[in-house]
Each structure stands twice: as structure tokens, then as C-alpha cells.
Design a protein around this motif. Sequence first.
Motif, PDB file in Angstrom:
ATOM      1  N   ARG A   1       0.857  -1.188   0.000  1.00 23.33           N
ATOM      2  CA  ARG A   1       0.000   0.000   0.000  1.00 23.33           C
ATOM      3  C   ARG A   1       0.889   1.233   0.000  1.00 23.33           C
ATOM      4  O   ARG A   1       1.843   1.318   0.783  1.00 23.33           O
ATOM      5  N   VAL A   2       0.565   2.182  -0.880  1.00 30.84           N
ATOM      6  CA  VAL A   2       1.345   3.418  -0.993  1.00 30.84           C
ATOM      7  C   VAL A   2       0.373   4.593  -1.020  1.00 30.84           C
ATOM      8  O   VAL A   2      -0.836   4.414  -1.240  1.00 30.84           O
ATOM      9  N   PRO A   3       0.877   5.812  -0.829  1.00 32.70           N
ATOM     10  CA  PRO A   3      -0.011   6.984  -0.912  1.00 32.70           C
ATOM     11  C   PRO A   3      -0.585   7.118  -2.331  1.00 32.70           C
ATOM     12  O   PRO A   3       0.054   6.710  -3.307  1.00 32.70           O
ATOM     13  N   PRO A   4      -1.776   7.692  -2.453  1.00 30.96           N
ATOM     14  CA  PRO A   4      -2.374   7.851  -3.785  1.00 30.96           C
ATOM     15  C   PRO A   4      -1.579   8.811  -4.672  1.00 30.96           C
ATOM     16  O   PRO A   4      -1.787   8.843  -5.883  1.00 30.96           O
ATOM     17  N   THR A   5      -0.664   9.536  -4.078  1.00 32.83           N
ATOM     18  CA  THR A   5       0.174  10.478  -4.835  1.00 32.83           C
ATOM     19  C   THR A   5       1.436   9.819  -5.381  1.00 32.83           C
ATOM     20  O   THR A   5       2.223  10.475  -6.067  1.00 32.83           O
TER      21      THR A   5
END
Length: 166
Positions: free
Chosen positions: A142-146
Motif C-alpha cells: 500500500r502506498v499513498p495515492p500520490t
Amino acid sequence: MTSALHDDTDPGTDDRIQEARLWRDNGWTAKVIKNEDDDGWAVAMIKDGEAEPALVGPWTMGRDKKNPKPLDVAAFNTLVKTASEVLRRHEQQLHAMYHKSYTVSEGEHRIVVTLDIVPDEDNPHALLSAEDALGERLAQVRVPPTFKLTRASAAAWVADEFRKPA
């Protein structure tokens, strides 16, 4: 209430309506409405279950040059086709915006790295995933949407043995 309108809770009723300014069939509703910007008319195409029209466009005046031309089967079918295409293009645009993919090589192996953005109002995030050539998932984080997925960032993630990017 006209006979064409009915109680939608009755499972035995037919949802088809074929009136001059209101046409409902095959999951779509066409409504001919007064164009608020000028003296003309417009038609709104609404897909069943949606709050907003998929398409709003000008509608032809009738012979009297005051009232709109009545809806008919041919016009309705053309409107459904056009509105469906508008929705299809919108879905393709959203898919392109929320889904990125690159294929990178790691030695002799080809790895497909994807980024799927989840535009959740409360918890937006993205999933960075890797699959081998057979479609087997190798990793997912999981990573930031940015997070910006580029060919270089995909290759760096693979080279870093799929550790969560900083």
C-alpha cells in the motif's frame, strides 16, 4: 398521474414509457426539457440508477417552431447509443487515470508492475503490485495515492526486492 406512470414497487409492471417528452426503455430515460439558456429545447439521457444525466444536448424544434419534436424509437435508440459511448469514454478515462502499468525486466524475468489508485473519500490510497509473466502476484504494498509510477520507479521497486517505497 398519467397511465404511463406507475408504482415502481410493483414487480409485475413494465417500466417502458413512450411519451412525446419522456421515453424510458432498456435501462435509459430520455427527458425533453426546456433549455434554460435560450428559447430552445434540450434532451437529457439518464441511465437507470444514476442521479445525473450521462448526456444533455440540444433537441430539435417541432413543426410549429415552439414545441419540441416528439421522441420516437429511432431518436431514442440514437440517444442511448451516444450516451452509452459517453459513459464508456468516461470509464476509460477514469481507468487510465487510476491505473498505471509498466513491464520491467529483472534478469531474464519480465515483471509487470501496476499502480491502482483507490479514490476512497475517507481513506484514499494506492496499491503497488508486481506480477510475473504468468500473472502470479509477486508482491503488493500500500502506498499513498500520490505515488508516481514511472518505468524508473517500477524498476527501482523490483530491484529493491519489493520493499515499500519511501
